[in-house]
Design a protein around this motif. Structure first.
Motif, PDB file in Angstrom:
ATOM      1  N   UNK A 195       5.022  -2.720 -11.470  1.00  0.00           N
ATOM      2  CA  UNK A 195       3.750  -2.036 -11.522  1.00  0.00           C
ATOM      3  C   UNK A 195       2.679  -2.840 -10.800  1.00  0.00           C
ATOM      4  N   UNK A 196       2.676  -4.127 -11.072  1.00  0.00           N
ATOM      5  CA  UNK A 196       1.661  -4.993 -10.494  1.00  0.00           C
ATOM      6  C   UNK A 196       1.842  -5.117  -8.978  1.00  0.00           C
ATOM      7  N   UNK A 197       3.100  -5.091  -8.517  1.00  0.00           N
ATOM      8  CA  UNK A 197       3.381  -5.181  -7.086  1.00  0.00           C
ATOM      9  C   UNK A 197       2.931  -3.907  -6.383  1.00  0.00           C
ATOM     10  N   UNK A 198       3.093  -2.764  -7.051  1.00  0.00           N
ATOM     11  CA  UNK A 198       2.650  -1.505  -6.452  1.00  0.00           C
ATOM     12  C   UNK A 198       1.142  -1.476  -6.266  1.00  0.00           C
ATOM     13  N   UNK A 199       0.410  -1.956  -7.235  1.00  0.00           N
ATOM     14  CA  UNK A 199      -1.056  -1.989  -7.128  1.00  0.00           C
ATOM     15  C   UNK A 199      -1.487  -2.957  -6.036  1.00  0.00           C
ATOM     16  N   UNK A 200      -0.846  -4.107  -5.959  1.00  0.00           N
ATOM     17  CA  UNK A 200      -1.157  -5.089  -4.930  1.00  0.00           C
ATOM     18  C   UNK A 200      -0.837  -4.545  -3.536  1.00  0.00           C
ATOM     19  N   UNK A 201       0.294  -3.840  -3.417  1.00  0.00           N
ATOM     20  CA  UNK A 201       0.666  -3.239  -2.137  1.00  0.00           C
ATOM     21  C   UNK A 201      -0.321  -2.150  -1.735  1.00  0.00           C
ATOM     22  N   UNK A 202      -0.747  -1.354  -2.703  1.00  0.00           N
ATOM     23  CA  UNK A 202      -1.713  -0.298  -2.428  1.00  0.00           C
ATOM     24  C   UNK A 202      -3.056  -0.868  -2.007  1.00  0.00           C
ATOM     25  N   UNK A 203      -3.498  -1.909  -2.675  1.00  0.00           N
ATOM     26  CA  UNK A 203      -4.762  -2.555  -2.310  1.00  0.00           C
ATOM     27  C   UNK A 203      -4.683  -3.208  -0.935  1.00  0.00           C
ATOM     28  N   UNK A 204      -3.580  -3.866  -0.633  1.00  0.00           N
ATOM     29  CA  UNK A 204      -3.457  -4.510   0.676  1.00  0.00           C
ATOM     30  C   UNK A 204      -3.348  -3.458   1.786  1.00  0.00           C
ATOM     31  N   UNK A 205      -2.686  -2.350   1.522  1.00  0.00           N
ATOM     32  CA  UNK A 205      -2.607  -1.276   2.497  1.00  0.00           C
ATOM     33  C   UNK A 205      -3.977  -0.653   2.735  1.00  0.00           C
ATOM     34  N   UNK A 206      -4.736  -0.455   1.683  1.00  0.00           N
ATOM     35  CA  UNK A 206      -6.092   0.088   1.816  1.00  0.00           C
ATOM     36  C   UNK A 206      -6.994  -0.868   2.585  1.00  0.00           C
ATOM     37  N   UNK A 207      -6.886  -2.154   2.293  1.00  0.00           N
ATOM     38  CA  UNK A 207      -7.687  -3.145   2.999  1.00  0.00           C
ATOM     39  C   UNK A 207      -7.317  -3.190   4.483  1.00  0.00           C
TER      40      UNK A 207
END
Length: 84
Positions: free
Chosen positions: A1-13
């Motif tokens: 779960x935490x990796x998905x949020x981190x991946x989503x944030x890095x993709x958005x950035x």
């Protein structure tokens, strides 16, 4: 779960960083089309033609009142047709 949020944030950035505008250069630059050097069309180009080309102006061919400023270069610069 935490990796998905981190991946989503890095993709958005990354999308924010790599998405941008060109500062208006695309609209203000010369519009040009080139077909392997055989024919090159430059819109609104009032640049003088060089001494190594046969320059033909449209007012030598026929009379006109509204000039566009377009320049057509044929055969890698051998012949230049100017509309100014």
């Amino acid at each position: 779960m935490r990796i998905k949020i981190l991946a989503l944030l890095s993709l958005s950035f990354a999308a924010l960083v790599f998405t941008g505008c060109d500062g208006g250069k695309a609209q203000m630059g010369t519009q040009e089309a080139n077909l392997l050097g055989i024919a090159k069309v430059e819109k609104e180009s009032y640049q003088p033609s060089g001494s190594t080309t046969f320059a033909i102006s449209t007012d030598e061919l026929y009379t006109r009142k509204n000039y566009d400023g377009d320049k057509v270069t044929l055969l890698w610069g051998l012949v230049t047709l100017k509309d100014y």
